[in-house]
Design an enzyme around this catalytic site. Structure first.
Site, short mmCIF file in Angstrom:
data_model
loop_
_atom_site.label_atom_id
_atom_site.label_comp_id
_atom_site.label_asym_id
_atom_site.label_seq_id
_atom_site.Cartn_x
_atom_site.Cartn_y
_atom_site.Cartn_z
N ASP A 14 -1.96 6.88 -3.52
CA ASP A 14 -1.10 6.06 -2.78
C ASP A 14 -0.31 4.83 -3.60
O ASP A 14 -0.69 4.78 -4.80
CB ASP A 14 -1.23 5.81 -1.49
CG ASP A 14 -2.40 4.33 -1.56
OD1 ASP A 14 -3.01 4.12 -2.48
OD2 ASP A 14 -2.41 3.43 -0.68
N ASP A 21 -5.36 2.84 -3.86
CA ASP A 21 -6.87 2.80 -3.17
C ASP A 21 -6.92 3.91 -2.16
O ASP A 21 -8.08 4.23 -1.58
CB ASP A 21 -6.87 1.48 -2.15
CG ASP A 21 -5.81 1.26 -1.17
OD1 ASP A 21 -5.13 2.28 -0.97
OD2 ASP A 21 -5.93 0.20 -0.62
N ARG A 22 -6.01 4.83 -1.96
CA ARG A 22 -6.19 6.01 -0.99
C ARG A 22 -6.23 7.35 -1.87
O ARG A 22 -5.73 7.20 -3.05
CB ARG A 22 -5.06 6.03 0.10
CG ARG A 22 -5.12 4.70 0.68
CD ARG A 22 -4.03 4.97 2.07
NE ARG A 22 -4.04 3.58 2.89
CZ ARG A 22 -3.71 3.92 4.19
NH1 ARG A 22 -3.61 4.79 4.76
NH2 ARG A 22 -3.70 2.69 4.77
N LYS A 37 -11.71 0.22 -0.98
CA LYS A 37 -11.61 1.85 -1.19
C LYS A 37 -10.81 2.21 -2.71
O LYS A 37 -10.23 1.30 -3.21
CB LYS A 37 -10.67 2.41 0.01
CG LYS A 37 -9.43 1.56 0.27
CD LYS A 37 -8.82 2.33 1.55
CE LYS A 37 -7.40 1.83 2.04
NZ LYS A 37 -7.68 0.32 2.65
N ASP A 79 -0.85 1.89 -3.92
CA ASP A 79 -1.45 0.75 -4.68
C ASP A 79 -2.67 1.02 -5.34
O ASP A 79 -3.78 0.59 -5.89
CB ASP A 79 -1.94 -0.48 -3.90
CG ASP A 79 -2.79 -0.41 -2.80
OD1 ASP A 79 -2.72 1.03 -2.05
OD2 ASP A 79 -3.44 -1.21 -2.26
N SER A 105 0.86 -1.22 0.05
CA SER A 105 0.02 0.00 -0.02
C SER A 105 0.72 1.23 0.00
O SER A 105 1.66 1.59 -1.02
CB SER A 105 -0.87 -0.10 1.30
OG SER A 105 -1.80 1.21 1.11
N HIS A 106 0.76 2.08 1.05
CA HIS A 106 1.38 3.48 1.19
C HIS A 106 2.74 3.24 1.74
O HIS A 106 3.43 4.24 1.84
CB HIS A 106 0.57 4.38 2.16
CG HIS A 106 0.13 3.68 3.21
ND1 HIS A 106 -0.82 2.57 3.50
CD2 HIS A 106 0.60 4.02 4.66
CE1 HIS A 106 -0.64 2.30 4.70
NE2 HIS A 106 -0.04 3.16 5.47
#
Length: 542
Positions: free
Chosen positions: A276, A280-281, A375, A278, A112-113
């Site tokens: 971010d 999703d943010r 998300k 991947d 992710s982030h």
């Protein structure tokens, strides 16, 4: 011929809220990634010949694990693998692909982030057939399997050309390298009024989008610049890099400071946004106006009817417990249910599948809807653009009008990162033990009304999730929440969520630190962060 590789368990393969995340060098240990993937395949519900979706955010080690996962899928009875070209597939796009093509599940390779590179982070997450993160029952079964595994399976086959779209075969299994953007972009055109947005762009609507050298670069180039007509260069840092250009792909005010500085300047376009690692943010900043993720959720929900895909209204709004209560006020005004869940998108999945909620969000910059089961950063950006195009208003005007109608939840999150795990656990244990004595206690001008360890009973399946964070609620709608994060790869992150409600007619345009000062002081008195950790200030404030 199927090959059987003897192995022994690793004791640290318990998935967190977003899968298994460790340093790259941990995943590079012989059998480490293979043990976890085999454990997924051993417990996943699927029929023989099922489809597996595979892709990630392009970080270092993605391609290596993708190739191994393909060989293992062939040995474990899958009939087809859909893999994003170049190994690229954003998390929301992977969710959509799983749902569209009827896959039994998917492996998303991302942390992710978190930073990427040989000395940084890597992760593997399993999503089930509904496109969402595996629920706790599945992740628990995966972990149990990792603790007894004694072999993993693969076939002897050369690497697949991940950079050329088309179908090849690994033994009897078809491997289809797909355009990672096409299906997702088509879905966005179904949800939003692209004609209205294109017209607004022609009329001068400008934006800056920072893809942070992460997975959303190709998606943003295609959708924002090619389909909507924003000028070339609107998308910054749009080429995915294995180390994210040496930066931290977390869309917050610390790691997206260049974008923030631009948006606070007189040369700012109408809206600035970022996503971010991947995809999703999201981060939303208007000219001279930062929108917190909690407020963004509330404002999107209040205005979603302006987008064609949500013109019939919302079924409900769901938020994670640490997210501010701003969205609850919108739900009340719309006459629809509001749900408060533990942190982790998987808890929204049941609500979405049951048709109880349409829009969901978390304070950690994650917002999405029932179009997928994750998300979705770019989705949130497009909904904001749709609202701007439909109203002709600025981000700042939308925010001011929202607060004038609903009041304002001043909100911030303080992160204490890399805390020694024993110290973090001791803090939370002491805090939990103090809960019975807190109600009625005053800290400065604040009096505690309630205090508890948050537990959630799923309204769909009745499952119970306990110890999801410590809540201290003060009189007047103010509160502080404490919890340990499950998204890091070393040490512990203590997260402190601070919230103050200012009603309609109150001080709705003050500086957030000023409005939260009394709650910040009370939080330190209640938890003793400095006493337990030696930290005198948070590492990150968002």
């Amino acid at each position: 011929m199927i090959r059987t590789h003897p192995s022994t368990p690793f004791d640290d393969q318990k998935p967190g809220t977003s899968g298994l995340r460790k340093k790259v060098r941990v995943f590079q240990q012989p059998n480490y990634a293979e043990n976890f993937i085999q454990s997924v395949f051993d417990v996943a519900e699927r029929e023989a010949g099922s489809t597996l979706v595979l892709g990630g955010d392009g970080r270092f080690h993605n391609r290596t694990v993708i190739q191994q996962a393909i060989r293992m899928a062939a040995a474990n009875g899958y009939g087809r693998v859909l893999v994003g070209q170049g190994g690229i597939l954003s998390t929301p796009a992977a969710s959509h692909v799983i749902r569209k093509y009827g896959a039994s599940g998917g492996l998303i390779l991302s942390a992710s982030h978190n930073p990427g590179g040989p000395d940084e982070d890597f992760g593997i997450k399993y999503n089930t057939a509904n496109g969402g993160p595996a629920p706790e029952g599945v992740t628990g079964a995966i972990y149990a399997r990792t603790q007894e595994i004694d072999r993993w399976l693969d076939v002897d086959a050369p690497d697949v050309d991940l950079d050329t779209r088309g179908v090849t075969h690994v033994r009897e299994m078809a491997v289809q390298v797909i355009d990672p953007v096409a299906d997702y972009a088509a879905l966005m055109e179904e949800l939003f009024d692209f004609d209205a947005m294109r017209a607004a762009v022609k009329d001068g609507l400008g934006m800056a989008f920072d893809a942070m050298h992460a997975v959303t670069g190709p998606y943003a180039h295609e959708i924002l610049e090619k389909r909507l007509g924003f000028a070339k260069g609107t998308v910054r840092n749009g080429t995915p890099l294995e180390d994210f250009g040496g930066h931290h792909p977390d869309p917050n005010l610390v790691h997206a400071k260049v974008l923030y500085d631009l948006m606070m300047s007189n040369d700012a376009p109408a809206i600035g946004a970022a996503s971010d690692g991947d995809g999703d943010r999201n981060l939303i900043i208007g000219k001279h106006r930062f929108i917190t993720p909690s407020d963004s959720l509330a404002m999107l929900a209040a205005n979603a009817h302006l987008a064609s895909g949500y013109a019939d209204g919302l079924k409900g709004i769901a938020r994670s417990m640490p997210t501010s209560a701003a969205a609850d006020r919108v739900a009340e005004a719309l006459g629809i249910p509001a749900f408060e869940t533990p942190t982790g998108w998987k808890f929204f999945g049941n609500l979405l599948d049951a048709g109880k909620a349409t829009i969901c969000g978390e304070e950690s910059a994650g917002t999405g809807s029932d179009h997928v089961r994750e998300k979705d950063g770019l989705w949130a950006v497009l909904l904001w653009l749709n609202i701007l195009a439909a109203t002709g208003k600025s981000v700042d005007q939308i925010a001011r009008e929202h607060w004038a109608r609903f009041g304002r939840n001043y909100y911030a999150r303080h992160d204490y990162e890399g805390v020694e795990s024993d110290s973090a656990d001791a803090l939370m244990d002491a805090l939990t033990g103090s809960l019975p004595g807190l109600p009625g206690t005053s800290f400065g001008p604040l009096t505690v009304a309630e205090a508890d360890s948050f537990a959630y009973t799923d309204p769909v399946d009745g499952s119970l999730s306990e110890n999801q964070g410590v809540r201290v609620l003060f009189e007047g709608g103010n509160r502080v929440v404490f919890r340990l994060s499950g998204t890091g790869t070393q040490g512990a992150t203590i997260r402190v969520y601070l919230e103050r409600y200012e009603p309609v007619g109150g001080n709705l345009d003050a500086e957030t630190p000023t409005m939260l000062a009394e709650i910040i002081a009370a939080a330190e008195q209640i938890a003793g962060i400095e006493r337990h950790t030696g930290r005198t200030a948070p590492d990150v404030v968002t």
